[in-house]
Write an enzyme that holds these catalytic residues in place. Structure first.
Site, short mmCIF file in Angstrom:
data_model
loop_
_atom_site.label_atom_id
_atom_site.label_comp_id
_atom_site.label_asym_id
_atom_site.label_seq_id
_atom_site.Cartn_x
_atom_site.Cartn_y
_atom_site.Cartn_z
N LYS A 154 0.84 -1.21 0.00
CA LYS A 154 0.00 0.00 0.00
C LYS A 154 0.87 1.25 0.00
O LYS A 154 0.59 2.21 -0.71
CB LYS A 154 -0.95 -0.02 1.20
CG LYS A 154 -2.14 -0.96 0.99
CD LYS A 154 -2.92 -1.26 2.26
CE LYS A 154 -4.00 -2.30 1.96
NZ LYS A 154 -4.71 -2.77 3.15
N GLN A 212 -5.62 -1.93 9.23
CA GLN A 212 -5.51 -3.25 8.60
C GLN A 212 -6.20 -4.31 9.46
O GLN A 212 -6.01 -4.38 10.67
CB GLN A 212 -4.03 -3.59 8.40
CG GLN A 212 -3.77 -4.86 7.62
CD GLN A 212 -4.25 -4.81 6.16
OE1 GLN A 212 -4.29 -3.76 5.55
NE2 GLN A 212 -4.64 -5.95 5.64
N ASP A 246 -11.38 2.43 3.38
CA ASP A 246 -11.77 1.03 3.18
C ASP A 246 -13.25 0.86 2.91
O ASP A 246 -13.69 -0.20 2.48
CB ASP A 246 -11.44 0.23 4.45
CG ASP A 246 -10.10 -0.47 4.36
OD1 ASP A 246 -9.70 -0.85 3.25
OD2 ASP A 246 -9.46 -0.63 5.42
N1 GUN Z 1 -7.54 -7.23 5.34
C1 GUN Z 1 -7.79 -7.91 4.20
N2 GUN Z 1 -8.26 -7.08 3.26
C2 GUN Z 1 -8.31 -5.85 3.80
C3 GUN Z 1 -8.70 -4.58 3.32
O1 GUN Z 1 -9.13 -4.39 2.18
N3 GUN Z 1 -8.59 -3.56 4.21
C4 GUN Z 1 -8.15 -3.73 5.48
N4 GUN Z 1 -8.10 -2.67 6.27
N5 GUN Z 1 -7.79 -4.89 5.96
C5 GUN Z 1 -7.86 -5.95 5.12
#
Ligand code: GUN
Length: 290
Positions: free
Chosen positions: A53, A97, A120
């Protein structure tokens, strides 16, 4: 003949589009988008996602801030940090996350994020807006899946679609997007209690597999000419490789692909689109603030 849906290329195209917008902002003397990400603990997948990211942000010219906490960090500390990011004018959007350690309530964390900074799209306000078709932040993986379908010109109107898995992050939101006006698919959501699953899959024009069960979808379950979108990313030990693992999708690709009209590979299908969708949401948050 089937077409392999190239998520890597599509995501690269979108990153280029975003980078151009960022350059325009910069040339106009405006602030570039700034994404923050919070990671609690050392889950190996999460650590990799986070590194990616940050790399993506750099590539398109965003600023990014990574906040790391130890596994045993109290929930109150995390909530305090979220409160300060909510108030920080320099931060346009942020994510926490998932998964979080067991002693922290994911729901409490998600609900404490300012919906206007929720890159998100996990906050109930954004999920609610999506359900009733209002603009808002859409969760990254479903957003990426829909974008792939659109960019490949795949017809969804009136098509029978099965979504395998009902997670809050993928299955449920993608089922809502595909049944909305404009996409117009007839959507079934299947889960662990679904009966006659192979028969339902076999009737489907579009199969979205988001179970986390490697190779679950077999050639015999798939109708000739179906569109198959594989969201699975299970890590399987692969001795001798640099990382020591490989990613396995939910679809038996080798045997299923010849039956399909379109299919996504793993890796290189949905994954890159998830990453780029986060960038799109961040850009959206930055523009909204102005
Ligand atoms: N864990 C797995 N996929 C995601 C996501 O798209 N966002 C976040 N914050 N955690 C995740």
């Amino acid at each position: 003949m089937y077409t392999i849906i190239d998520g890597r290329k599509t995501a690269a195209d979108i990153r280029k589009e975003i980078a151009e917008e960022v350059l325009k902002l910069r040339n106009e003397g405006k602030k570039v988008p700034h994404l923050a990400a919070i990671l609690v603990g050392n889950d190996p997948s999460s650590v990799t996602y986070m590194a990616n990211k940050v790399k993506d942000c750099e590539e398109v010219g965003f600023r990014s801030t990574l906040v790391k906490y130890k596994e045993d960090t109290p929930e109150a500390v995390l909530l305090e940090k979220i409160d300060s990011l909510n108030k920080d004018n320099d931060i346009d959007a942020f994510i926490v996350q998932l998964p979080l350690p067991d002693h922290i309530s994911e729901n409490r964390v998600i609900e404490s994020i300012d919906p206007n900074k929720d890159a998100d799209g996990f906050h109930p306000v954004n999920l609610g807006r999506m359900v009733i078709g209002l603009p808002g932040f859409v969760p990254a993986t479903p957003f990426g899946i829909v974008e792939l379908i659109k960019r490949y010109g795949i017809e969804t109107s009136g098509k029978k679609c099965i979504v395998l898995g009902r997670s809050n992050i993928v299955g449920r939101p993608v089922s809502i997007l595909l049944s909305q006006k404009g996409m117009d698919a007839t959507v079934t959501v299947a889960h662990s209690r679904t009966k006659n699953l192979p028969e339902i899959i076999k009737e489907s024009d579009i199969i979205i597999a988001a179970l986390g069960s490697p190779g679950f979808v077999k050639a015999g379950m798939v109708k000739e000419g179906a569109v198959v979108i594989d969201v699975g990313t299970t890590r399987i030990a692969a001795p001798g490789t640099k990382s020591g693992f490989r990613l396995a999708g939910d679809v038996d690709f080798e045997n299923v692909a010849p039956r399909c009209s379109y299919i996504t590979p793993v890796p290189g299908g949905v994954g890159p689109m998830t990453r780029v969708s986060l960038l799109r949401n961040t850009l959206r948050a930055a523009k909204m603030k102005r």
